[in-house]
Design a protein around this motif. Structure first.
Motif, mmCIF file in Angstrom:
data_model
loop_
_atom_site.group_PDB
_atom_site.id
_atom_site.type_symbol
_atom_site.label_atom_id
_atom_site.label_comp_id
_atom_site.label_asym_id
_atom_site.label_seq_id
_atom_site.Cartn_x
_atom_site.Cartn_y
_atom_site.Cartn_z
ATOM 1 N N ILE A 128 0.690 -0.985 -0.197
ATOM 2 C CA ILE A 128 0.044 0.184 -0.330
ATOM 3 C C ILE A 128 0.515 1.533 -0.441
ATOM 4 O O ILE A 128 1.388 1.841 0.940
ATOM 5 C CB ILE A 128 -0.646 -0.056 1.678
ATOM 6 N N VAL A 129 0.824 1.850 -1.130
ATOM 7 C CA VAL A 129 2.622 2.876 -1.171
ATOM 8 C C VAL A 129 1.312 3.922 -1.179
ATOM 9 O O VAL A 129 0.863 4.411 -2.670
ATOM 10 C CB VAL A 129 3.024 2.936 -2.706
ATOM 11 N N SER A 130 1.130 4.726 -0.330
ATOM 12 C CA SER A 130 -0.008 5.968 -0.195
ATOM 13 C C SER A 130 1.155 6.739 -0.789
ATOM 14 O O SER A 130 0.058 8.176 -0.946
ATOM 15 C CB SER A 130 -0.466 5.967 1.052
ATOM 16 N N ARG A 131 2.481 7.113 -0.246
ATOM 17 C CA ARG A 131 2.854 7.705 -0.658
ATOM 18 C C ARG A 131 3.678 8.248 -1.774
ATOM 19 O O ARG A 131 4.846 6.891 -1.274
ATOM 20 C CB ARG A 131 2.997 8.922 0.666
ATOM 21 N N ALA A 132 3.843 7.772 -3.170
ATOM 22 C CA ALA A 132 5.542 7.618 -3.962
ATOM 23 C C ALA A 132 5.571 8.830 -4.650
ATOM 24 O O ALA A 132 5.312 9.666 -4.586
ATOM 25 C CB ALA A 132 4.546 6.998 -4.587
ATOM 26 N N THR A 133 7.147 9.158 -5.119
ATOM 27 C CA THR A 133 7.582 10.051 -5.909
ATOM 28 C C THR A 133 7.751 9.653 -6.511
ATOM 29 O O THR A 133 7.448 8.546 -7.322
ATOM 30 C CB THR A 133 8.844 10.480 -4.619
ATOM 31 N N MET A 134 7.628 10.384 -8.153
ATOM 32 C CA MET A 134 7.440 10.732 -9.047
ATOM 33 C C MET A 134 8.708 11.883 -9.304
ATOM 34 O O MET A 134 8.569 12.144 -8.968
ATOM 35 C CB MET A 134 6.489 11.481 -10.234
ATOM 36 N N GLY A 135 9.530 11.322 -10.670
ATOM 37 C CA GLY A 135 10.454 11.669 -10.445
ATOM 38 C C GLY A 135 11.520 11.872 -9.405
ATOM 39 O O GLY A 135 12.130 11.239 -8.679
ATOM 40 N N THR A 136 11.681 13.583 -9.161
ATOM 41 C CA THR A 136 12.664 13.759 -7.897
ATOM 42 C C THR A 136 12.558 14.252 -6.910
ATOM 43 O O THR A 136 12.554 14.238 -5.927
ATOM 44 C CB THR A 136 13.880 14.876 -8.340
ATOM 45 N N LEU A 162 3.882 -1.674 4.432
ATOM 46 C CA LEU A 162 3.635 -2.328 3.522
ATOM 47 C C LEU A 162 4.389 -3.488 3.163
ATOM 48 O O LEU A 162 5.385 -3.918 3.559
ATOM 49 C CB LEU A 162 4.637 -0.965 2.798
ATOM 50 N N ARG A 163 3.759 -4.227 2.324
ATOM 51 C CA ARG A 163 4.183 -5.234 1.586
ATOM 52 C C ARG A 163 4.476 -5.817 0.098
ATOM 53 O O ARG A 163 3.256 -5.070 -0.199
ATOM 54 C CB ARG A 163 3.645 -6.277 2.398
ATOM 55 N N PRO A 164 5.427 -6.351 -0.852
ATOM 56 C CA PRO A 164 4.935 -6.365 -1.524
ATOM 57 C C PRO A 164 3.479 -6.880 -1.963
ATOM 58 O O PRO A 164 3.040 -7.528 -1.526
ATOM 59 C CB PRO A 164 5.724 -7.921 -2.448
ATOM 60 N N LEU A 165 2.927 -6.554 -3.419
ATOM 61 C CA LEU A 165 1.936 -6.630 -3.627
ATOM 62 C C LEU A 165 1.408 -7.325 -5.128
ATOM 63 O O LEU A 165 2.635 -6.718 -6.337
ATOM 64 C CB LEU A 165 0.799 -5.870 -3.430
ATOM 65 N N ALA A 166 0.633 -8.428 -4.990
ATOM 66 C CA ALA A 166 1.178 -9.047 -6.707
ATOM 67 C C ALA A 166 -1.236 -8.965 -7.399
ATOM 68 O O ALA A 166 -0.973 -9.037 -7.990
ATOM 69 C CB ALA A 166 1.202 -10.535 -6.011
ATOM 70 N N ALA A 167 -1.132 -8.223 -6.474
ATOM 71 C CA ALA A 167 -2.613 -7.347 -6.796
ATOM 72 C C ALA A 167 -3.398 -6.060 -6.430
ATOM 73 O O ALA A 167 -2.453 -6.169 -5.351
ATOM 74 C CB ALA A 167 -3.716 -8.873 -6.441
ATOM 75 N N LYS A 168 -3.746 -5.765 -7.445
ATOM 76 C CA LYS A 168 -4.653 -4.435 -5.750
ATOM 77 C C LYS A 168 -5.071 -4.800 -4.951
ATOM 78 O O LYS A 168 -5.809 -5.673 -4.789
ATOM 79 C CB LYS A 168 -6.177 -3.711 -7.698
ATOM 80 N N PRO A 169 -4.690 -3.846 -4.038
ATOM 81 C CA PRO A 169 -5.383 -3.602 -2.775
ATOM 82 C C PRO A 169 -7.285 -3.264 -2.568
ATOM 83 O O PRO A 169 -7.089 -3.279 -3.492
ATOM 84 C CB PRO A 169 -4.252 -2.765 -2.058
ATOM 85 N N TYR A 177 -3.307 -0.323 5.345
ATOM 86 C CA TYR A 177 -2.487 -2.106 5.632
ATOM 87 C C TYR A 177 -3.537 -2.685 6.330
ATOM 88 O O TYR A 177 -3.168 -3.935 6.349
ATOM 89 C CB TYR A 177 -1.447 -0.946 6.229
ATOM 90 N N LEU A 178 -3.778 -1.987 7.569
ATOM 91 C CA LEU A 178 -4.022 -2.851 8.609
ATOM 92 C C LEU A 178 -5.916 -3.796 7.825
ATOM 93 O O LEU A 178 -5.764 -5.024 8.034
ATOM 94 C CB LEU A 178 -4.170 -2.425 10.001
ATOM 95 N N THR A 179 -6.484 -2.934 7.111
ATOM 96 C CA THR A 179 -7.381 -3.638 6.669
ATOM 97 C C THR A 179 -7.601 -4.317 5.765
ATOM 98 O O THR A 179 -7.755 -5.698 5.792
ATOM 99 C CB THR A 179 -8.280 -2.768 6.145
ATOM 100 N N ASP A 180 -6.132 -4.104 4.957
ATOM 101 C CA ASP A 180 -6.404 -4.790 3.591
ATOM 102 C C ASP A 180 -5.163 -6.167 3.975
ATOM 103 O O ASP A 180 -5.220 -7.516 3.786
ATOM 104 C CB ASP A 180 -4.402 -3.950 2.462
ATOM 105 N N ARG A 181 -4.603 -5.832 4.973
ATOM 106 C CA ARG A 181 -4.039 -7.382 5.941
ATOM 107 C C ARG A 181 -4.836 -8.876 6.192
ATOM 108 O O ARG A 181 -4.878 -9.382 5.830
ATOM 109 C CB ARG A 181 -3.483 -6.843 6.665
ATOM 110 N N VAL A 182 -5.950 -7.806 7.115
ATOM 111 C CA VAL A 182 -6.515 -8.817 7.492
ATOM 112 C C VAL A 182 -7.578 -9.459 6.036
ATOM 113 O O VAL A 182 -7.958 -10.651 5.827
ATOM 114 C CB VAL A 182 -7.755 -7.677 8.572
#
Length: 316
Positions: A1-9, A76-83, A268-273
């Motif tokens: 669950i990457v809720s804050r990611a960076t684009m470019g620099t 956060l954990r690596p995800l293989a499908a849409k959270p 994340y907690l909700t997705d993990r459950v």
């Protein structure tokens, strides 16, 4: 669950589970949220580099390079499908967009919201948080019964922080306005009582995962609204607006990184459950009920602001 990611620099925080460090390898797949494009936007990315600073360099499907930065207490954990939480958001997107355009929030941003409406809202929100904190304590006990100690600790901490952080801000407002007597004499509006009764009932009588879905809108919608208002307040259109200090404090409280990081942990907690307890099945009956609780919560968030804008009263 990457809720804050960076684009470019641009450097912004993302969240991943430090305990899963060995799982992050070149070639791993992750799902990335793009804040610049709105919380709804997500794309799959492939890890291209893992460096010693605990940063992940990824390249998404549009060949955009993304750098993900470690957050000390993140999850956060690596995800293989849409959270799962993105599935929730997408199904309720029209209601979320309508909420963002509510005149209460528009007037808050441009500084034209009448003080009496904001005061009414703060009193109602304080009353709401009393019930919301009690719901989180119930869920923390449910988490212990399910053997989920990390969830227990997080939910209990969040319940206590409501008193320490959010209600502190509200009390400071009421002290400034000298309307503490008004607060003591106030009762929840019909919309407010509907909302608190609903989440209380689900948390007290339903299974743990349903309770999480019922309280998640209060976390996520406030972060979504807070961030969008904060971002817009810095644009050319609104950067010179002279709004009351209380309005600005509210926007910064819910648009700030501290609150959004706690929300990301709840997400994340909700997705993990869902992934661990329910097998991650998006269409089974259990997750469908979670969708219903989430969507009702999103609708009632809108109704809560609407009640404040109209200073809703009981009809008789």
């Amino acid at each position: 669950i990457v809720s804050r990611a960076t684009m470019g620099t641009e450097a912004k925080k993302a969240i991943f589970d430090v305990s899963d460090r060995d799982a992050w390898k070149v070639g791993s797949k992750v799902m990335v949220h793009y804040q610049k494009e709105g919380w709804r936007a997500w794309r799959e990315a492939t890890v291209t580099n893992v460096n010693k600073k605990d940063e992940l360099e990824c390249k998404d499907e549009k060949e955009v390079t993304v750098t993900l930065h470690r957050y000390e207490q993140g999850l956060l954990r690596p995800l293989a499908a849409k959270p799962f939480h993105l599935q929730l958001i997408e199904r309720s997107w029209p209601a979320l967009e309508k909420t963002l355009k509510h005149p209460f929030l528009e007037d808050l941003l441009d500084g034209t919201l009448s003080l009496d409406k904001f005061q009414f809202f703060i009193i109602q929100d304080t009353l709401y948080l009393n019930a919301f904190g009690a719901c989180l304590k119930v869920l923390s006990e449910r988490a212990t019964a399910c053997g989920d100690e990390p969830a227990h600790l997080f939910l209990l901490d969040r319940a206590l922080s409501i008193i320490e952080v959010e209600k502190d801000m509200q009390r400071s407002f009421m002290k400034l306005w000298n309307n503490e007597k008004d607060f003591k004499a106030s009762k929840l509006t019909p919309n407010g009582l509907l909302y608190t009764s609903y989440i209380t009932s689900v948390c007290a009588t339903g299974p743990f995962h349903e309770g999480l879905a019922a309280v998640l809108p209060c976390f996520w919608v406030y972060a979504y609204v807070g961030q969008r208002l904060y971002e817009r307040s810095k644009t050319e259109e609104f950067k010179d607006v002279q709004r009351r200090s209380e309005y600005q404090d509210w926007i910064e409280q819910y648009g700030g990184e501290g609150f959004c990081e706690r929300v990301a942990r709840m997400v994340y907690l909700t997705d993990r459950v869902v992934a661990k307890k329910l097998g991650g099945k998006a269409e089974d009956s259990a997750t469908e009920v979670m969708h219903e609780h989430w969507h009702k919560g999103v609708q009632m968030e809108y109704m809560f602001w609407d009640a404040a804008y109209k200073k809703q009263k009981w009809p008789c």
